[in-house]
Design an enzyme around this catalytic site. Sequence first.
Site, PDB file in Angstrom:
ATOM      1  N   GLU A 192      -7.105  -7.276  -0.682  1.00  0.00           N
ATOM      2  CA  GLU A 192      -6.609  -7.575  -2.029  1.00  0.00           C
ATOM      3  C   GLU A 192      -7.737  -8.023  -2.956  1.00  0.00           C
ATOM      4  O   GLU A 192      -7.713  -9.091  -3.542  1.00  0.00           O
ATOM      5  CB  GLU A 192      -5.491  -8.620  -1.964  1.00  0.00           C
ATOM      6  CG  GLU A 192      -4.255  -8.117  -1.255  1.00  0.00           C
ATOM      7  CD  GLU A 192      -3.071  -9.058  -1.361  1.00  0.00           C
ATOM      8  OE1 GLU A 192      -1.915  -8.582  -1.334  1.00  0.00           O
ATOM      9  OE2 GLU A 192      -3.282 -10.293  -1.450  1.00  0.00           O
ATOM     10  N   GLU A 307       0.734  -3.424   2.579  1.00  0.00           N
ATOM     11  CA  GLU A 307       1.474  -4.686   2.693  1.00  0.00           C
ATOM     12  C   GLU A 307       2.769  -4.566   1.898  1.00  0.00           C
ATOM     13  O   GLU A 307       2.756  -4.141   0.742  1.00  0.00           O
ATOM     14  CB  GLU A 307       0.694  -5.880   2.119  1.00  0.00           C
ATOM     15  CG  GLU A 307      -0.398  -6.422   2.986  1.00  0.00           C
ATOM     16  CD  GLU A 307      -0.929  -7.754   2.446  1.00  0.00           C
ATOM     17  OE1 GLU A 307      -0.147  -8.511   1.831  1.00  0.00           O
ATOM     18  OE2 GLU A 307      -2.120  -8.013   2.634  1.00  0.00           O
TER      19      GLU A 307
END
Length: 406
Positions: A192, A307
């Site tokens: 991320e 995710e």
Amino acid sequence: MNYLKTIFLLFLLLSSCSSDSSIGPRVNQDDDRPDDSDPVYYSADEFIMGADLSYVNQILDHGGIYSVDSEIQNPYKIFADHGTNTVRLRLWHNPEWVQTEVYEDPEKPLYSGFDDVKRSMEEAKAQGMAVNLDFHYSDIWADPSHQNIPAAWIEITDIEELKDSVYAYTYQTLEKLNEEGLMPEFVQVGNETNCGMMFTNAPEGFPPLNGCDGYWDNLGAVINSGIQAVLDVAAGSEINPKIILHIAQPENTEWWFENIMSEGGVSDFDIIGISYYSHFSDTPLIELDDYISTFRDKFDREVMVVETAYPWTTENADQYNNIFGQSAIEPNYPATKEGQLQYFIDLTQAVMDGGGSGVMVWEPAWITSDMKDLWGTGSSWENNAFFDYDGDLHQGINFMTTDYEL
């Protein structure tokens, strides 16, 4: 339970009458879930049906029990038996805080450190599953708001030294795994990295890696060092991992990849990885396929949701407050086991419709136990798991073996 089923069926009926925006196959109206008596198993080459199982070892070490129809089983086997073809595992550089701050015990394993991840990889591969190894390049969680520098690198002031450190660490990690027949099939270079890597606790003089502040050249140089290490180890391995770069939420993705490729000079990667949590995102589920199709066409790369999660209840199993509560519930998807299952079916079909390559659910085995982290004991995620509060598998996992239109 009959009352819940009645409410759910009425909800679906009203939704179908009032909107034509639903996507994917619908739930079997007879029993609130798809018929899984004839499951379809997808190979990792066909479509990634993935699960992040990073917490499983810690849960097992602290009293967690997993079962199917009340029969205790190996959780890695449970996932493999129910359609999981890829296990995602996070790797922290040196998470000493697990021993010093959480358990205050120098004998405890460094969970999500190298030895723990190796243990998980052995289990996953023994069950025939591929592995996505997620380098956080941090001693602790890396996410859009937290990209802390590993303690071992915090005194670095020269970008070349930092590049060398990232290369050496990545290379040595993969080389050790390769020597033991554990080369991962996928490698994430960063987690991320919406603004960048290693910037939130950066002291004066540390090379700036925040793309949001314009340091795309430095960020690209460090990412390229990690990528090169993967390629160099792969040259001597039977497994050539696909390289993933990972951004949280679809609406942030196009901007980031435009900059990291043009300003950062990064091109040698295979997959655009996205976190998609619908209630954190500006992108509704009905638009996800368009985003994925756009990224595939524009960047000529595979696209994968690496995710995601959705709750099957808003109730707690322990005193550790849950991250997903009522605000996480989307229209058409109630917080029930059936609602969770339908959410994942529709999300997976959307990814397929957009030409995406896979879906990985985040920590669907994080059940309650005596495990600890920095914020509590038990789980803040058990209401998103594929197990009920007795640790017994429920139907949420059946999205992996649903018959989709590929």
